[in-house]
Enzyme design. Structure first.
Site, PDB file in Angstrom:
ATOM      1  N   GLU A   9       0.872  -1.234  -0.143  1.00  0.00           N
ATOM      2  CA  GLU A   9      -0.026  -0.140   0.075  1.00  0.00           C
ATOM      3  C   GLU A   9       0.895   1.238  -0.121  1.00  0.00           C
ATOM      4  O   GLU A   9       0.361   2.345  -0.664  1.00  0.00           O
ATOM      5  CB  GLU A   9      -0.749  -0.012   1.254  1.00  0.00           C
ATOM      6  CG  GLU A   9      -2.062  -1.200   1.209  1.00  0.00           C
ATOM      7  CD  GLU A   9      -3.114  -0.848   2.266  1.00  0.00           C
ATOM      8  OE1 GLU A   9      -3.402   0.113   2.650  1.00  0.00           O
ATOM      9  OE2 GLU A   9      -3.453  -2.103   2.749  1.00  0.00           O
ATOM     10  N   ASP A  82      -2.365  -4.584   3.415  1.00  0.00           N
ATOM     11  CA  ASP A  82      -2.277  -4.961   5.003  1.00  0.00           C
ATOM     12  C   ASP A  82      -3.342  -6.142   5.245  1.00  0.00           C
ATOM     13  O   ASP A  82      -4.348  -6.166   4.451  1.00  0.00           O
ATOM     14  CB  ASP A  82      -2.949  -3.472   5.821  1.00  0.00           C
ATOM     15  CG  ASP A  82      -1.944  -2.482   5.567  1.00  0.00           C
ATOM     16  OD1 ASP A  82      -0.649  -2.895   5.139  1.00  0.00           O
ATOM     17  OD2 ASP A  82      -2.178  -1.179   5.914  1.00  0.00           O
ATOM     18  N   ASP A  84      -6.154  -6.578   7.102  1.00  0.00           N
ATOM     19  CA  ASP A  84      -7.472  -6.306   7.496  1.00  0.00           C
ATOM     20  C   ASP A  84      -8.377  -6.098   6.687  1.00  0.00           C
ATOM     21  O   ASP A  84      -8.129  -6.464   5.450  1.00  0.00           O
ATOM     22  CB  ASP A  84      -7.257  -4.881   8.599  1.00  0.00           C
ATOM     23  CG  ASP A  84      -6.662  -3.781   7.659  1.00  0.00           C
ATOM     24  OD1 ASP A  84      -6.783  -3.764   6.360  1.00  0.00           O
ATOM     25  OD2 ASP A  84      -6.208  -2.958   8.307  1.00  0.00           O
ATOM     26  N   GLU A  86      -9.882  -3.851   5.234  1.00  0.00           N
ATOM     27  CA  GLU A  86      -9.705  -2.700   4.250  1.00  0.00           C
ATOM     28  C   GLU A  86      -8.468  -3.186   3.245  1.00  0.00           C
ATOM     29  O   GLU A  86      -8.647  -2.970   1.709  1.00  0.00           O
ATOM     30  CB  GLU A  86      -9.211  -1.403   4.522  1.00  0.00           C
ATOM     31  CG  GLU A  86     -10.273  -0.579   5.569  1.00  0.00           C
ATOM     32  CD  GLU A  86     -11.681  -0.268   4.889  1.00  0.00           C
ATOM     33  OE1 GLU A  86     -11.460   0.020   3.601  1.00  0.00           O
ATOM     34  OE2 GLU A  86     -12.664  -0.317   5.318  1.00  0.00           O
ATOM     35  N   TYR A 287       5.374   2.423  10.717  1.00  0.00           N
ATOM     36  CA  TYR A 287       4.132   3.153  10.179  1.00  0.00           C
ATOM     37  C   TYR A 287       3.443   3.875  11.458  1.00  0.00           C
ATOM     38  O   TYR A 287       3.342   3.340  12.312  1.00  0.00           O
ATOM     39  CB  TYR A 287       3.523   1.975   9.657  1.00  0.00           C
ATOM     40  CG  TYR A 287       2.143   2.672   8.754  1.00  0.00           C
ATOM     41  CD1 TYR A 287       2.692   3.425   7.612  1.00  0.00           C
ATOM     42  CD2 TYR A 287       0.945   2.536   8.852  1.00  0.00           C
ATOM     43  CE1 TYR A 287       1.790   3.824   6.856  1.00  0.00           C
ATOM     44  CE2 TYR A 287       0.026   2.826   7.954  1.00  0.00           C
ATOM     45  CZ  TYR A 287       0.278   3.583   7.089  1.00  0.00           C
ATOM     46  OH  TYR A 287      -0.391   4.214   6.160  1.00  0.00           O
ATOM     47  N   ARG A 289       0.110   5.186  11.164  1.00  0.00           N
ATOM     48  CA  ARG A 289      -1.526   4.854  11.266  1.00  0.00           C
ATOM     49  C   ARG A 289      -1.622   3.506  11.701  1.00  0.00           C
ATOM     50  O   ARG A 289      -1.680   2.449  11.027  1.00  0.00           O
ATOM     51  CB  ARG A 289      -2.117   5.236  10.208  1.00  0.00           C
ATOM     52  CG  ARG A 289      -1.889   6.591   9.851  1.00  0.00           C
ATOM     53  CD  ARG A 289      -2.786   7.007   8.526  1.00  0.00           C
ATOM     54  NE  ARG A 289      -2.036   6.724   7.191  1.00  0.00           N
ATOM     55  CZ  ARG A 289      -1.507   7.571   6.692  1.00  0.00           C
ATOM     56  NH1 ARG A 289      -1.480   9.010   7.257  1.00  0.00           N
ATOM     57  NH2 ARG A 289      -0.623   7.318   5.382  1.00  0.00           N
ATOM     58  N   HIS A 332      -0.449  -3.700  11.791  1.00  0.00           N
ATOM     59  CA  HIS A 332       0.940  -2.821  11.818  1.00  0.00           C
ATOM     60  C   HIS A 332       1.374  -3.196  13.298  1.00  0.00           C
ATOM     61  O   HIS A 332       0.694  -3.552  14.017  1.00  0.00           O
ATOM     62  CB  HIS A 332       0.908  -1.542  11.521  1.00  0.00           C
ATOM     63  CG  HIS A 332       0.354  -1.287  10.272  1.00  0.00           C
ATOM     64  ND1 HIS A 332       0.900  -1.266   9.036  1.00  0.00           N
ATOM     65  CD2 HIS A 332      -0.900  -0.869   9.753  1.00  0.00           C
ATOM     66  CE1 HIS A 332       0.128  -1.003   7.970  1.00  0.00           C
ATOM     67  NE2 HIS A 332      -1.081  -0.662   8.484  1.00  0.00           N
TER      68      HIS A 332
END
Length: 774
Positions: A9, A82, A84, A86, A287, A289, A332
């Site tokens: 991403e 990632d 998850d 999303e 990371y 976020r 993350h």
DNA sequence: CAGTGAGCGAGCTTCCGCTTGACTT
């Protein structure tokens, strides 16, 4: 020919990972989601089982085209978004957008950016988890339906361009309700009694400060108590010592980083994220976020080494923290320095300070507990049964406190606990002074940006990537304003007993001063009460938590996503229809009173352009007068006098250079008008009191700036000018602006040079800030 | 950029969550 194309991403991540993999791998990034619901209409086909209408996001067309090209000549495409829901949806969208065939597409996931984690991921590819994708589709479609059906209700019933949504509307509700509680709060006072003792038999005459175990609600009781103390003897009755320990806070997540950077560094949420992004992009931190407090084994190992080296092995206590946040997805690691061995970094001041905070928090999280000893000394009073208590705290072993201590939101540290002198039971104490001070109860604190994020996270509302944007949205919509407000001066009484004399003194304190706090605006309050009346189910603090449970069921394959949406949508849509039919347009109108001069009614309400006052009735014969409220005024608190003042503008100040100077206030605040030129007033100027002299000063200043703005003019061609703008020199020609190439000196350009530039370069596009054409 | 606020009607606004640049006068 590329053998393997890995898609992640984030571009920074792509760069790191490429280094871990051999030359057979090319790593590219897709920059987050590449597809989204169409913005036109709803983007969801309700009749057709809520079928989403996806399009490639306009700003991602270029990225998609590039990836598609790369993918077409790769043997295997590894989708490494990632882990998850999303991320899963991003992988799924990539398959569609890049037209990938299943046989050469593999889905991989990893939680930490280390060579071994990546290699292990490559060894264990899987298929796209369609259930997880469906959970994302449900989330996306629900948010679209709520946002795009609710917002238009506000346009019709309150004012155009307003917005509502699952996350932002709850954020506004929290702030509006807190303000309401504060408005209804009334402070109650009581008398707190403190005594300064010295130890009678002690040569050093050590001092002990102690507080009475009782507060008096009335002044008379406090005085009566002090009277009893006049002839009293004081002695130690009990010494209670017990061990205690403090443990470090877990490593940073997005939310806790925002909170600590706000408390310790005074950063806004947006600023914290901007600086963290810079640190991430230069490889200094992981990371930024994330909702995970997890540290990789490698990071824990580095921390252990660093702590041993800097503080000694007795300071090491490695820990694996578990995430307790509602709805956390943990794709993350926690936010930590990439290399803990780097105590300091290169960079600007903000970067250094934020890095330092992250370094300390990370290191402290792997350090020993602090060992404390807490002591309470009870001091008896011979003439009455109340007791004084002295509290002390001694640090036996500092542990993590050597490095870092988390801050609290309410840091009015009244009882600083320090060391107490050694005492024994029965020791006599002499009271040097006893004070009874009037204290007031405090209302709940207003939210700061960071404490609002904390609250939203507790409620499971919003995600690490949206905290900062949500905070900015509710301010951009003018539902909420962040500002400093002056406190008020309050009197309190202080009664002292010294020797045998009791004195009373009335003192003043400043209370209620607020710095960078969030306040609801009139529109915010109006929208909130409207939504609370008709859509309390959506504004429910548990709404997100409830739908999240269903998203989880979808992810587990126990629930079909569009069945869930179906069950939500139809009752919700009926609510929308009903509200459109039954509710009246709201404006928060109130009558303030009568204008003594004209005898007309004065009203205050929300108009098309915000809060306003209206003098006289809405009547085509005798049109009413209107005026906007000033900044800082509210329809809740404005008085008739203040409203009348608003009609004192425009105000003529007198003549200058044979034409009239007028002061007034417009769309962009107060201004002075002279001929046809406008000059904004400075913040310190008040349009009600400004005089001609100051207005002329402003006009002259503005003219001076105008002349400085022009670098060159050409007598031969009046259309051509070289001007000095916010971003440096530029060419202005027939109302179009042109960039000057960096190689050229703006002062040296000839008219011919300029004409060449105008001919050869595209005029600069008007920016987002410029006004839209009607 | 600059004194708006009626009513009509066209055409627009709007959500949340993933990611960074491109760009501003």
């Amino acid at each position: 020919m590329t053998k393997n194309l890995v898609i992640v991403e984030s571009p920074a991540k792509a760069k790191t990972i490429e280094g871990f993999l051999g030359k057979d791998f090319v790593v590219k990034s897709c920059f987050g989601h590449v597809m989204d619901l169409a913005k036109k209409d709803l983007g969801v086909d309700i009749e057709n089982g809520f079928l989403p209408r996806y399009i490639i996001s306009p700003e991602k067309k270029k990225v998609v085209a590039e990836l598609k090209k790369k993918a077409s000549d790769a043997e295997v495409i590894w989708l490494a978004s990632d882990e998850d829901r999303e991320g899963e949806a991003i992988a799924w969208h990539l398959v569609a957008a890049l037209d990938l065939d299943e046989s050469r597409t593999k889905r991989i996931v990893f939680h930490e950016i280390t060579k071994s984690a990546i290699l292990e991921a490559i060894e264990n590819p899987r298929k796209i988890d369609k259930n997880l994708v469906d959970a994302q589709q449900a989330r996306r479609v629900l948010d679209r339906l709520v946002g795009f059906e609710l917002s238009p209700v506000l346009w019709k019933k309150i004012k155009p361009s307003l917005s509502a949504g699952r996350v932002q509307s709850v954020a506004v509700r929290l702030i509006a309700e807190r303000e309401e509680e504060i408005r209804n709060f009334s402070a109650v006072s009581s008398y707190r009694v403190q005594a300064d003792f010295i130890l009678d038999d002690d040569k050093k005459k050590s001092k002990v400060t102690a507080e009475l175990n009782k507060r008096f609600s009335e002044k008379e009781e406090a005085i009566a108590f002090l009277e009893k103390c006049k002839a009293a003897l004081f002695a130690v009755e009990e010494i209670d010592t017990k061990p205690a320990k403090k443990s470090p806070a877990p490593p940073f997540t997005t939310s806790t980083l925002q909170q600590e950077a706000s408390r310790k560094l005074g950063f806004s949420v947006a600023n914290t994220m901007r600086v963290a992004q810079q640190l991430y992009e230069s490889g200094k931190i992981t990371y930024m976020r994330t909702d995970s407090v997890n540290l990789s084994q490698m990071a824990i190992g580095m921390a252990k080494e660093e702590i041993t080296r800097s503080f000694g092995p007795e300071y090491v206590k490695t820990r694996q923290y578990t995430t307790r946040t509602k709805g956390a997805q943990e794709a993350h690691e926690a936010i930590r320095p990439t290399y803990l061995i780097h105590r300091n970094i290169e960079g600007d001041n903000s970067q250094k300070r934020l890095y330092d905070l992250i370094w300390k928090r990370t290191i402290a999280s792997q350090m020993s507990d602090a060992i404390l000893e807490k002591t309470n000394i009870t001091i008896g009073i011979s003439t009455t049964k109340e007791k004084f208590i002295a509290r002390g705290e001694v640090i036996k072993f500092d542990g993590f406190l050597k490095v870092y201590m988390e801050s609290k939101d309410d840091d009015d540290d009244e009882n600083q606990e320090g060391m107490l002198p050694p005492v024994s039971n029965g020791d006599k104490m002499i009271a040097q002074e006893i004070q009874a001070q009037q204290k007031f109860t405090q209302h709940l604190p207003r939210y700061t940006e960071a404490s609002l994020v904390k609250k939203l996270e507790e409620l499971g509302i919003g995600r690490p990537s949206t905290y900062a944007p949500t905070i900015s949205t509710i301010q951009k919509r003018e539902y909420v304003i962040r500002e400093d407000r002056e406190g008020i001066v309050r009197q309190y009484s202080m009664i002292r007993l010294k020797g045998t004399k009791i004195t009373e003194e009335v003192k003043t304190e400043n209370t209620g001063f607020e710095k960078a706090k969030l306040y609801p605006t009139d529109i915010g309050n109006l929208v909130n009460s409207f939504l609370m009346q008709y859509f309390v189910n959506i504004l429910d603090y548990n709404f997100t938590a409830t739908v999240e449970e269903e998203f989880d069921e979808i992810a587990e394959g126990k629930l079909v996503w569009n069945k869930m949406i179906h069950d939500f949508y139809y009752p919700f849509h009926a609510q929308i229809e009903e509200t459109l039919e039954t509710s009246k347009k709201v404006s928060g109108e109130k009558m303030l009173g009568l204008d003594p001069l004209s005898g007309l009614n004065m009203y205050v309400r929300i108009g098309r352009y915000g809060p306003m006052v209206q003098l006289g009735e809405t009547d085509p014969e005798n049109k009413p007068r209107f005026a906007s409220l000033k900044k800082g005024q509210s329809i809740d608190t404005i008085t008739l006098e203040e409203a009348l003042d608003l009609f004192k503008l425009p105000r003529p100040l007198g003549d200058y250079e044979d034409s009239e100077v007028i002061v007034s206030t417009g769309r962009f605040g107060p201004y002075v008008k002279h001929n046809s030129a406008f000059v904004s007033l400075a913040k310190s100027d008040d349009p009600m009191t400004i005089d001609l002299e100051r207005a002329i000063e402003l006009i002259t200043e503005k003219r001076k700036k105008e002349t400085e703005k022009t670098i060159r003019e050409f007598p031969e061609n009046a259309d051509m000018k070289i001007l000095n703008g916010r971003y440096g020199a530029y060419i202005s020609f027939k109302k179009q602006n042109y960039k000057i190439p960096k190689s050229k000196d703006p002062k040296e350009l000839t008219l011919e040079d300029c004409l060449v530039i105008v001919k050869e370069t595209e005029p600069s596009k008007p920016g987002r800030t410029s006004r839209k054409k009607k």
